[in-house]
Scaffold this motif. Structure first.
Motif, short mmCIF file in Angstrom:
data_model
loop_
_atom_site.label_atom_id
_atom_site.label_comp_id
_atom_site.label_asym_id
_atom_site.label_seq_id
_atom_site.Cartn_x
_atom_site.Cartn_y
_atom_site.Cartn_z
N THR A 27 -22.88 1.00 -32.75
CA THR A 27 -21.91 1.98 -33.13
C THR A 27 -20.84 2.10 -32.01
OG1 THR A 27 -23.69 3.33 -33.78
CG2 THR A 27 -21.80 4.50 -33.34
N PHE A 28 -19.59 2.13 -32.45
CA PHE A 28 -18.44 2.02 -31.70
C PHE A 28 -18.57 3.67 -31.09
CE2 PHE A 28 -16.77 -1.56 -33.75
CZ PHE A 28 -16.60 -2.25 -32.97
N ARG A 29 -18.44 3.64 -29.74
CA ARG A 29 -17.96 4.93 -29.09
C ARG A 29 -16.39 4.83 -28.45
NH1 ARG A 29 -22.24 2.61 -26.29
NH2 ARG A 29 -20.97 2.39 -24.44
N ALA A 30 -15.93 6.06 -28.92
CA ALA A 30 -14.50 6.35 -28.43
C ALA A 30 -14.30 6.28 -26.96
CB ALA A 30 -13.64 7.38 -29.09
N VAL A 31 -13.27 5.84 -26.26
CA VAL A 31 -13.03 5.89 -24.91
C VAL A 31 -11.82 6.61 -24.57
CG1 VAL A 31 -12.83 4.37 -22.85
CG2 VAL A 31 -14.34 3.36 -24.54
N ASP A 32 -11.83 7.48 -23.63
CA ASP A 32 -10.65 8.42 -23.43
C ASP A 32 -9.87 7.64 -22.74
OD1 ASP A 32 -8.72 10.35 -22.92
OD2 ASP A 32 -9.84 11.12 -21.15
N ALA A 33 -8.74 7.15 -23.62
CA ALA A 33 -7.66 6.26 -23.18
C ALA A 33 -6.51 7.00 -22.14
CB ALA A 33 -6.81 5.55 -24.35
N GLY A 34 -6.42 8.20 -21.98
CA GLY A 34 -5.61 8.79 -21.33
C GLY A 34 -4.15 9.06 -21.80
N ALA A 35 -3.39 9.81 -21.29
CA ALA A 35 -2.04 10.04 -22.06
C ALA A 35 -1.02 8.83 -21.54
CB ALA A 35 -1.34 11.25 -21.51
N ALA A 36 -1.06 8.48 -20.42
CA ALA A 36 -0.08 7.48 -20.07
C ALA A 36 -0.62 6.23 -19.99
CB ALA A 36 0.41 7.99 -18.69
N ALA A 37 -0.11 5.10 -20.16
CA ALA A 37 -0.48 3.49 -20.19
C ALA A 37 -0.84 3.41 -18.60
CB ALA A 37 0.43 2.75 -20.75
N PRO A 38 -1.86 3.00 -18.28
CA PRO A 38 -1.99 2.52 -16.92
C PRO A 38 -1.66 1.26 -16.72
CG PRO A 38 -4.33 2.26 -18.21
CD PRO A 38 -3.31 3.11 -19.08
N GLU A 39 -1.54 0.45 -15.48
CA GLU A 39 -1.02 -0.77 -15.54
C GLU A 39 -2.08 -1.60 -15.65
OE1 GLU A 39 -0.41 -3.42 -11.46
OE2 GLU A 39 0.57 -1.37 -11.43
N LEU A 40 -1.89 -2.46 -16.42
CA LEU A 40 -2.67 -3.52 -17.12
C LEU A 40 -3.51 -4.56 -16.05
CD1 LEU A 40 -3.97 -4.59 -19.67
CD2 LEU A 40 -1.95 -6.19 -19.94
N ASP A 41 -4.71 -4.40 -16.09
CA ASP A 41 -5.46 -5.23 -15.30
C ASP A 41 -5.26 -6.63 -15.51
OD1 ASP A 41 -7.76 -6.88 -14.35
OD2 ASP A 41 -8.51 -4.94 -13.74
N PRO A 42 -4.92 -7.52 -14.40
CA PRO A 42 -4.30 -8.94 -14.64
C PRO A 42 -5.47 -9.81 -15.18
CG PRO A 42 -4.00 -8.28 -12.23
CD PRO A 42 -4.58 -7.10 -13.23
N VAL A 43 -6.70 -9.46 -15.04
CA VAL A 43 -7.80 -10.31 -15.62
C VAL A 43 -7.68 -10.23 -16.94
CG1 VAL A 43 -10.47 -10.44 -15.52
CG2 VAL A 43 -9.05 -9.95 -13.29
N LEU A 44 -7.63 -8.85 -17.53
CA LEU A 44 -7.49 -8.63 -18.90
C LEU A 44 -6.26 -9.14 -19.50
CD1 LEU A 44 -8.93 -4.92 -19.02
CD2 LEU A 44 -10.24 -7.20 -19.62
N ALA A 45 -5.30 -9.06 -18.90
CA ALA A 45 -3.87 -9.68 -19.63
C ALA A 45 -3.99 -11.26 -19.65
CB ALA A 45 -2.98 -9.33 -18.45
N ALA A 46 -4.92 -11.92 -18.75
CA ALA A 46 -5.15 -13.32 -18.61
C ALA A 46 -5.72 -13.86 -19.78
CB ALA A 46 -5.79 -13.78 -17.48
N VAL A 47 -6.51 -12.96 -20.47
CA VAL A 47 -7.41 -13.25 -21.72
C VAL A 47 -6.63 -12.48 -23.23
CG1 VAL A 47 -9.54 -13.36 -20.53
CG2 VAL A 47 -8.92 -11.16 -21.72
N GLY A 48 -5.46 -12.12 -22.79
CA GLY A 48 -4.79 -11.58 -23.97
C GLY A 48 -4.45 -10.36 -24.45
N VAL A 49 -5.20 -9.45 -23.52
CA VAL A 49 -5.17 -7.97 -23.63
C VAL A 49 -3.90 -7.33 -23.33
CG1 VAL A 49 -6.37 -5.75 -23.15
CG2 VAL A 49 -7.73 -7.82 -23.63
#
Length: 139
Positions: A27-49
């Protein structure tokens, strides 16, 4: 007699916990994404997020049987809506750093990120195609 009662209580508690975990599995659980876009983690950016399109990121392993079911669900959903999201599958054994960053504790685990790279949904277990469609439609 007391040992029998204790044994019955343990069995009932174990069955209850197992049923609860089974109901929540996939079951998918929603995650609070927050109002502002946080700085993207370089590890996640490296995999295409965070490349401007939603990403379905799922962790798997060659030894994980249910991971093949997740692969089929993701392929089925994204094939019916081409361009709606990118599919990124990471082998847990080969990519431990992104798994650690995201707190992956079991396989399969699936994440849905929005185009800005914010984690919006997470599922442990095999999600249904309908749940994945609903999660992607809300982005």
């Amino acid at each position: 007699m007391i040992a029998l009662v204790v044994l019955l209580v343990v069995i009932v508690a174990t069955l209850g916990a197992g049923m609860l975990l089974r109901v929540r599995s996939g079951t998918f659980r929603a995650v609070d994404a927050g109002a502002a876009a946080p700085e993207l983690d370089p590890v996640l950016a490296a995999v295409g997020v965070g490349v401007g399109v939603p990403v379905v990121l799922h962790f798997s392993a060659s030894w994980c049987g249910p991971c093949a079911a997740v692969r089929r669900v993701v392929t089925q959903v994204l094939d019916t809506a081409p361009g709606s999201a990118r599919d990124v599958e990471l082998d847990l054994d080969e990519n431990p750093l992104p798994a650690r960053k995201l707190g992956v504790l079991s396989l399969p685990t699936t994440f849905v990120f929005d185009g800005a790279g914010r984690e919006r949904f997470r599922a442990s277990g095999v999600p249904t195609a309908e749940d994945l469609r609903t999660a992607l439609a809300s982005l």
